[in-house]
Design an enzyme around this catalytic site. Structure first.
Site, PDB file in Angstrom:
ATOM      1  N   ARG A 111       0.735  -1.184  -0.003  1.00  0.00           N
ATOM      2  CA  ARG A 111      -0.176  -0.076   0.133  1.00  0.00           C
ATOM      3  C   ARG A 111       1.101   1.316   0.098  1.00  0.00           C
ATOM      4  O   ARG A 111       1.903   1.186   0.208  1.00  0.00           O
ATOM      5  CB  ARG A 111      -1.112   0.080   1.249  1.00  0.00           C
ATOM      6  CG  ARG A 111      -0.512   0.084   2.425  1.00  0.00           C
ATOM      7  CD  ARG A 111      -1.452   0.277   3.643  1.00  0.00           C
ATOM      8  NE  ARG A 111      -0.647   0.028   4.890  1.00  0.00           N
ATOM      9  CZ  ARG A 111      -1.408   0.205   6.210  1.00  0.00           C
ATOM     10  NH1 ARG A 111      -2.598   0.068   6.374  1.00  0.00           N
ATOM     11  NH2 ARG A 111      -0.667   0.094   7.323  1.00  0.00           N
ATOM     12  N   GLU A 150      -3.247   7.907   6.943  1.00  0.00           N
ATOM     13  CA  GLU A 150      -1.791   7.940   7.434  1.00  0.00           C
ATOM     14  C   GLU A 150      -0.685   8.385   6.359  1.00  0.00           C
ATOM     15  O   GLU A 150       0.117   7.521   6.185  1.00  0.00           O
ATOM     16  CB  GLU A 150      -1.444   6.538   7.956  1.00  0.00           C
ATOM     17  CG  GLU A 150      -2.206   6.273   9.317  1.00  0.00           C
ATOM     18  CD  GLU A 150      -1.533   5.130  10.227  1.00  0.00           C
ATOM     19  OE1 GLU A 150      -0.802   4.329   9.623  1.00  0.00           O
ATOM     20  OE2 GLU A 150      -1.833   5.017  11.401  1.00  0.00           O
ATOM     21  N   CYS A 158      10.703  10.056  -1.857  1.00  0.00           N
ATOM     22  CA  CYS A 158      10.683   9.232  -3.181  1.00  0.00           C
ATOM     23  C   CYS A 158      11.877  10.312  -3.886  1.00  0.00           C
ATOM     24  O   CYS A 158      11.810  11.445  -3.576  1.00  0.00           O
ATOM     25  CB  CYS A 158       9.263   9.627  -3.749  1.00  0.00           C
ATOM     26  SG  CYS A 158       9.436   9.133  -5.767  1.00  0.00           S
ATOM     27  N   CYS A 160      12.364  10.074  -7.420  1.00  0.00           N
ATOM     28  CA  CYS A 160      12.260  10.003  -8.899  1.00  0.00           C
ATOM     29  C   CYS A 160      12.588  11.235  -9.479  1.00  0.00           C
ATOM     30  O   CYS A 160      12.688  12.218  -8.974  1.00  0.00           O
ATOM     31  CB  CYS A 160      10.785   9.499  -9.127  1.00  0.00           C
ATOM     32  SG  CYS A 160       9.492  10.607  -9.019  1.00  0.00           S
ATOM     33  N   GLU A 306      -7.866   5.503  14.973  1.00  0.00           N
ATOM     34  CA  GLU A 306      -7.531   4.103  15.282  1.00  0.00           C
ATOM     35  C   GLU A 306      -7.252   3.771  16.434  1.00  0.00           C
ATOM     36  O   GLU A 306      -6.281   4.631  17.008  1.00  0.00           O
ATOM     37  CB  GLU A 306      -6.810   3.562  14.084  1.00  0.00           C
ATOM     38  CG  GLU A 306      -7.245   3.727  12.880  1.00  0.00           C
ATOM     39  CD  GLU A 306      -6.322   3.287  11.547  1.00  0.00           C
ATOM     40  OE1 GLU A 306      -5.133   2.310  12.072  1.00  0.00           O
ATOM     41  OE2 GLU A 306      -6.126   3.865  10.546  1.00  0.00           O
ATOM     42  N   GLU A 354      -2.789  -8.397   7.689  1.00  0.00           N
ATOM     43  CA  GLU A 354      -3.200  -7.894   8.946  1.00  0.00           C
ATOM     44  C   GLU A 354      -4.157  -8.531   9.494  1.00  0.00           C
ATOM     45  O   GLU A 354      -4.905  -8.554  10.523  1.00  0.00           O
ATOM     46  CB  GLU A 354      -3.925  -6.494   8.808  1.00  0.00           C
ATOM     47  CG  GLU A 354      -2.642  -5.672   8.594  1.00  0.00           C
ATOM     48  CD  GLU A 354      -3.347  -4.026   8.392  1.00  0.00           C
ATOM     49  OE1 GLU A 354      -2.524  -3.029   8.767  1.00  0.00           O
ATOM     50  OE2 GLU A 354      -4.463  -3.794   7.972  1.00  0.00           O
ATOM     51  N   PHE A 356      -3.551 -11.107  11.535  1.00  0.00           N
ATOM     52  CA  PHE A 356      -3.624 -11.393  12.871  1.00  0.00           C
ATOM     53  C   PHE A 356      -3.538 -10.196  13.952  1.00  0.00           C
ATOM     54  O   PHE A 356      -3.499 -10.231  15.113  1.00  0.00           O
ATOM     55  CB  PHE A 356      -2.131 -11.868  13.280  1.00  0.00           C
ATOM     56  CG  PHE A 356      -2.096 -13.473  12.635  1.00  0.00           C
ATOM     57  CD1 PHE A 356      -2.823 -14.360  13.189  1.00  0.00           C
ATOM     58  CD2 PHE A 356      -1.150 -13.619  11.628  1.00  0.00           C
ATOM     59  CE1 PHE A 356      -2.995 -15.809  12.505  1.00  0.00           C
ATOM     60  CE2 PHE A 356      -1.276 -14.926  11.295  1.00  0.00           C
ATOM     61  CZ  PHE A 356      -2.015 -16.289  11.672  1.00  0.00           C
TER      62      PHE A 356
HETATM   63  C1  GAL Z   1      -2.677   1.920  10.936  1.00  0.00           C
HETATM   64  C2  GAL Z   1      -3.403   2.086   9.623  1.00  0.00           C
HETATM   65  C3  GAL Z   1      -4.410   0.889   9.494  1.00  0.00           C
HETATM   66  C4  GAL Z   1      -3.957  -0.458   9.809  1.00  0.00           C
HETATM   67  C5  GAL Z   1      -3.542  -0.286  11.326  1.00  0.00           C
HETATM   68  C6  GAL Z   1      -2.950  -1.721  12.132  1.00  0.00           C
HETATM   69  O1  GAL Z   1      -1.263   2.427  10.768  1.00  0.00           O
HETATM   70  O2  GAL Z   1      -3.928   3.268   9.335  1.00  0.00           O
HETATM   71  O3  GAL Z   1      -4.832   0.838   8.086  1.00  0.00           O
HETATM   72  O4  GAL Z   1      -2.861  -0.737   9.273  1.00  0.00           O
HETATM   73  O5  GAL Z   1      -2.469   0.815  11.392  1.00  0.00           O
HETATM   74  O6  GAL Z   1      -2.589  -1.437  13.157  1.00  0.00           O
END
Ligand code: GAL
Length: 668
Positions: A111, A150, A158, A160, A306, A354, A356
Site C-alpha cells: 500500500r 496515514e 521518493c 524519482c 484508530e 493484517e 493477526f
Molecule cells: C494503521 C493503519 C491501518 C492499519 C493499522 C494496523 O497504521 O492506518 O490501516 O494498518 O495501522 O495497526
C-alpha cells in the site's frame, strides 16, 4: 457553515465490507448496533473495488452498504481510497511508483506505493475523489470525510525524476537565487557550491554524510508534497459538501510530516494511537501523544481514529492488552480531549498482512470472547458521556515542540547520536504527568501569555519567530525552562554566529563554550547549592560561562568540575532556567515541586501515585477523570460533592477506585 458539532461521542472503527460476502454485512450491522457503534470509517483501501479499470466505476456495493448503515442509524466517515492505488494503474503508468534513495523503483503489491508528486497519481486520485464526492454528497449518513490514510507512513521519501524537478521548483520559490540557496545550505563546504538550479539533486544515497541543509529542505519539501495532495482532495470534497468536516488520520509520534503545518488545513485533528502494552508500558507515553495532537489545533477536540482493541500484528512481538487496558486507555484519551474512540478495525480480516491484528469482533463474528465483551461494554458506557462533547482541557504549563527541530537535532553528524528529541520531551512531560499537572503542546512562535511555565527541551533549532514570544513571556513574569543543546542553529541548520544558546543568550544569561557529550560508560553528577545531596547526571554536559545568570547546581566530576549545571536568570518579571545536562529524575522532581508551588499550580485532585487525574470543562461545568493505572485499589478524598457519570450517583468524602478502573465525576 461547517458543522463541527457532532451529535455523539463517536464509537466504532474502520470497516472493510469489501473483504466479506454481502451475507455478512447484515450480521455486521446487527453486531455493531449491539456494541454501541455509531460511526464507521468506510472505503479506506477500496480503490480497486471502486474502479476495476481506467474507464469503469463500481459504486453499487458501496451504495448498498451505505444505505444499510444509514438505515441502522450508523453514521459514515467516508474515506477517499487514495492510500492504495489499483494494480492496473501502477502497471500501466509505472512512473506512479516511488523510487528509493538508491534509485530503485519500488513495486506495487502493498500500500502507499505511489510517488506523492506523480501527476498520474494526482490525476487519478482526484478523479476518484470527485466521483465519490459527487455520488454521496447528499447521502444522509455521510457525516465526515476521511482523506487517504496515514499520509507518508510508507512513502515519506521518493527520489524519482518528477520529485527532482518539483524539488528544484520548490527551492526556486524559497530562495529565488542559487546564491541564496548556497548560503542557506552552507554549500561552500566540501565543494558543494552550485551555479545552476539544474545541478541541484535530491539527497540520494551518497558516499558519506549528506548536506544537513539540503536534507532539511528535502524533508520540508516532502511534507509539503503530501500536504498538497491532501489539500487537492479536500478542495474537491469541499466543492460538493462544504459543510461536512474533512480530516485525515495522523500517525502516532510520526516524525516525517510537520503536523503543525498540516493542522492549518484540517478541520479537526484525528490520529491513530498504538501504545505498546508490553511490560515497560508507561501510561505517560500515550498521554503525551494525546496532548501533542490536541496541541496541533490549539486545544480543540481530536478523534482517536484508530486504536487496537487488543494486540497488533506489526511489532516484533505483539503483546495482548490485558483485561481492562483498552477501556482504561480509551478513557485516558477522552480525558486528554478526544471526542471519538474508534478502532482498527471492526471485523478481523481472514487474509492479508493484517489477519493477526485484533478487531472489535473476530473474523468468525462471535461476540462471546473477552475483547468483544469489553468492546460492547465500553460502547454502552460512552453513551452516558455525551455531556463531555463541548468541554475542553486547560493547562498552565506548555511544552514547545517543533518538527523541523526534531529532523535536524537527530542528524547523525551532530555531537551525539544518543539524543532523541521525543525522549527529551518525554523526560520533562513524564514528571508533570506524574504530578497530575496538565500540559499543552505549542509550536515555536506562538504567543505564550496564557501559560505560567513554558518548557522547550532540546530546542536546538530556533526559528526567527520563536525568540520574541519567549522573551515577552519571561519579561511578563513567566518561567521558561530549556536544556542543553538549545539555541544552537537557525532555521537553515546553520550555527548562530554568537554561539549557543544563540538568540536566547540574553534571556538565559549564559554562553555555552563546549558540548561535553557523554558516552554510555561515562559518569558525572551534580550538586545543588545548599545541599549535600549528589545527583547522577547523564547524556550531555554543556560547559557554560555565566553572563547574568547564577548557578543553581554544579558538575562534580571531569575537567569541568565546579562548572554550572543548572542556571537561572532573572529577566523582566520572570525567570529563565537552563539545564546543561540530564539529571536524575530525583533532582528535577524537587526542582519542579518548588516551581509549581511558586506559581500556584496544583493537580485538580490529590491522588496516589499511578492514579491519573485530568479535567475537561466548559463555561458551566467541570468534569474530572480519575484513572487508576495501578493493579491495586486506591482511595481518594473528595472535598466536595460530585456526580459519578458512569454509575449515576452522587458521591463525596472518601471514595475507592478499583485497580485498572476509571471514575468520571461532574463537580456539583
Ligand atoms: C494503521 C493503519 C491501518 C492499519 C493499522 C494496523 O497504521 O492506518 O490501516 O494498518 O495501522 O495497526
Amino acid at each position: 457553515m461547517l458543522n463541527l458539532k457532532f451529535p455523539y461521542l463517536f464509537y466504532g472503527g474502520d470497516y472493510n465490507p469489501e473483504q466479506w460476502d454481502e451475507i455478512i454485512w447484515d450480521q455486521d450491522i446487527r453486531l455493531m448496533k449491539k456494541a454501541g457503534v455509531n460511526l464507521v470509517s468506510l472505503g479506506i483501501f477500496s480503490w480497486s473495488h471502486l474502479q476495476p479499470n481506467e474507464n469503469t466505476f463500481t459504486f453499487k456495493w458501496l451504495d448498498t452498504i451505505m444505505t444499510k448503515l444509514n438505515d441502522a442509524g450508523i453514521f459514515i466517515n467516508l474515506a477517499t481510497p487514495t492510500a492504495a492505488q489499483p494494480a492496473w494503474l501502477s502497471q500501466k503508468y509505472k512512473e506512479i511508483l516511488p523510487v528509493n534513495e538508491y534509485g530503485i523503483r519500488l513495486s506495487y503489491g502493498s500500500r502507499q506505493s505511489y510517488c506523492p508528486n506523480s501527476p498520474v497519481y494526482k490525476e487519478f486520485s482526484s478523479q476518484i475523489v470527485r466521483k465519490l464526492a459527487d455520488r454521496y454528497k447528499e447521502h444522509p449518513g455521510l457525516i465526515l470525510w476521511h482523506v487517504n490514510n496515514e499520509y507518508a507512513c510508507h512513502n515519506s521519501e521518493c527520489y524519482c525524476d518528477v520529485c527532482i524537478t518539483q524539488f528544484r521548483k520548490w527551492l526556486i520559490k524559497r530562495y529565488h537565487t542559487v546564491d541564496a540557496l548556497n548560503l542557506a545550505w552552507g554549500a561552500s563546504f566540501w565543494s558543494q557550491k552550485y551555479y545552476k538550479w539544474e545541478e541541484i539533486i535530491l539527497p540520494k544515497a551518497t558516499t558519506t554524510a549528506k548536506n544537513p541543509g539540503q536534507v532539511l529542505d528535502y524533508k520540508r519539501f516532502m511534507s509539503e508534497s503530501h500536504l498538497k495532495n491532501y489539500i487537492m482532495e479536500r478542495d474537491i470534497i469541499k466543492k460538493y459538501t462544504p459543510n461536512i468536516p474533512v480530516t485525515t488520520n495522523f500517525l502516532p509520534g510520526f516524525k516525517n510530516l510537520n503536523y503543525f503545518k498540516w493542522a492549518h488545513e484540517i478541520d479537526f485533528i484525528s490520529y491513530d494511537s498504538y501504545p505498546d502494552p508490553a511490560p515497560g508500558f508507561k501510561p505517560s507515553d500515550p498521554a503525551m501523544l494525546h496532548d501533542l495532537y490536541r496541541g496541533l489545533k490549539h486545544g480543540k477536540f481530536f478523534f482517536i481514529m484508530e486504536q487496537a482493541p487488543n494486540q497488533v500484528q506489526w511489532r516484533d512481538v505483539n503483546v495482548c492488552k490485558p483485561p481492562g487496558m483498552m477501556r482504561l486507555l480509551s478513557y485516558q484519551a477522552i480525558a486528554h480531549g478526544a471526542n471519538a474512540i474508534l478502532f482498527f478495525q471492526w471485523r478481523q480480516s481472514r487474509f492479508g498482512a493484517e489477519k493477526f491484528h485484533s478487531a472489535m469482533i473476530p473474523h468468525n463474528g462471535r461476540t462471546d470472547n473477552r475483547i468483544s465483551k469489553e468492546v460492547g461494554m465500553l460502547g454502552k458506557e460512552l453513551k452516558k458521556l455525551e455531556v463531555l462533547l463541548d468541554t475542553h482541557c486547560i493547562s498552565d504549563v506548555a511544552i514547545i515542540f517543533d518538527y523541523e527541530n526534531w529532523w535536524s537535532v537527530e542528524n547523525h553528524m551532530n555531537p551525539s547520536n544518543r539524543i532523541k528529541y521525543p525522549e527529551q520531551i518525554g523526560y520533562w512531560y513524564e514528571q508533570f504527568y506524574n504530578k497530575n499537572i496538565s500540559i499543552d503542546f505549542v509550536p515555536q512562535g506562538m504567543n505564550l501569555s496564557q501559560y505560567k511555565i513554558v518548557l522547550a527541551p532540546l530546542m536546538y533549532m530556533v526559528h526567527p519567530d520563536a525568540e520574541k514570544p519567549i522573551l515577552e513571556f519571561v519579561k511578563k513574569g513567566g518561567i521558561f525552562i530549556t536544556t542543553f543543546f538549545s539555541g544552537v542553529v537557525d532555521g537553515t541548520d546553520t550555527l548562530f554566529p554568537q554561539g549557543s544558546p544563540g538568540p536566547l543568550q540574553d534571556v538565559l544569561g549564559i554562553e555555552v563554550e563546549e558540548f561535553a557529550v557523554m558516552g554510555r560508560q561515562m559518569k558525572n553528577s551534580i550538586k545543588a547549592n545548599n545541599t549535600k545531596i549528589i545527583y547522577d547526571t547523564s547524556l550531555w554536559c554543556d560547559i557554560i560561562k555565566l553572563k547574568t545568570a547564577v548557578s543553581l547546581a554544579q558538575f562534580e566530576e571531569d575537567y569541568f568540575a565546579g562548572a554550572p549545571a543548572v542556571t537561572v536568570n532573572g529577566y523582566g518579571m520572570g525567570k529563565a532556567f537552563y539545564f546543561a545536562s540530564l539529571p536524575d529524575y530525583k533532582y528535577t522532581k524537587i526542582f519542579l515541586d518548588g516551581l509549581l508551588k511558586e506559581k500556584n499550580i496544583f493537580p485538580a485532585l490529590n491522588c496516589p501515585p499511578g492514579v491519573e487525574v485530568n479535567f475537561r470543562k466548559n463555561n458551566n461545568d467541570i468534569y474530572y477523570f480519575i484513572i487508576n493505572h495501578t493493579n491495586s485499589e486506591n482511595s481518594i478524598q473528595l472535598s466536595c460533592k460530585f456526580f459519578d457519570l458512569l454509575n449515576g450517583i452522587t458521591i463525596s468524602g472518601d471514595i475507592k477506585i478499583k485497580a485498572q478502573d476509571v471514575k468520571i465525576f461532574k463537580k456539583l
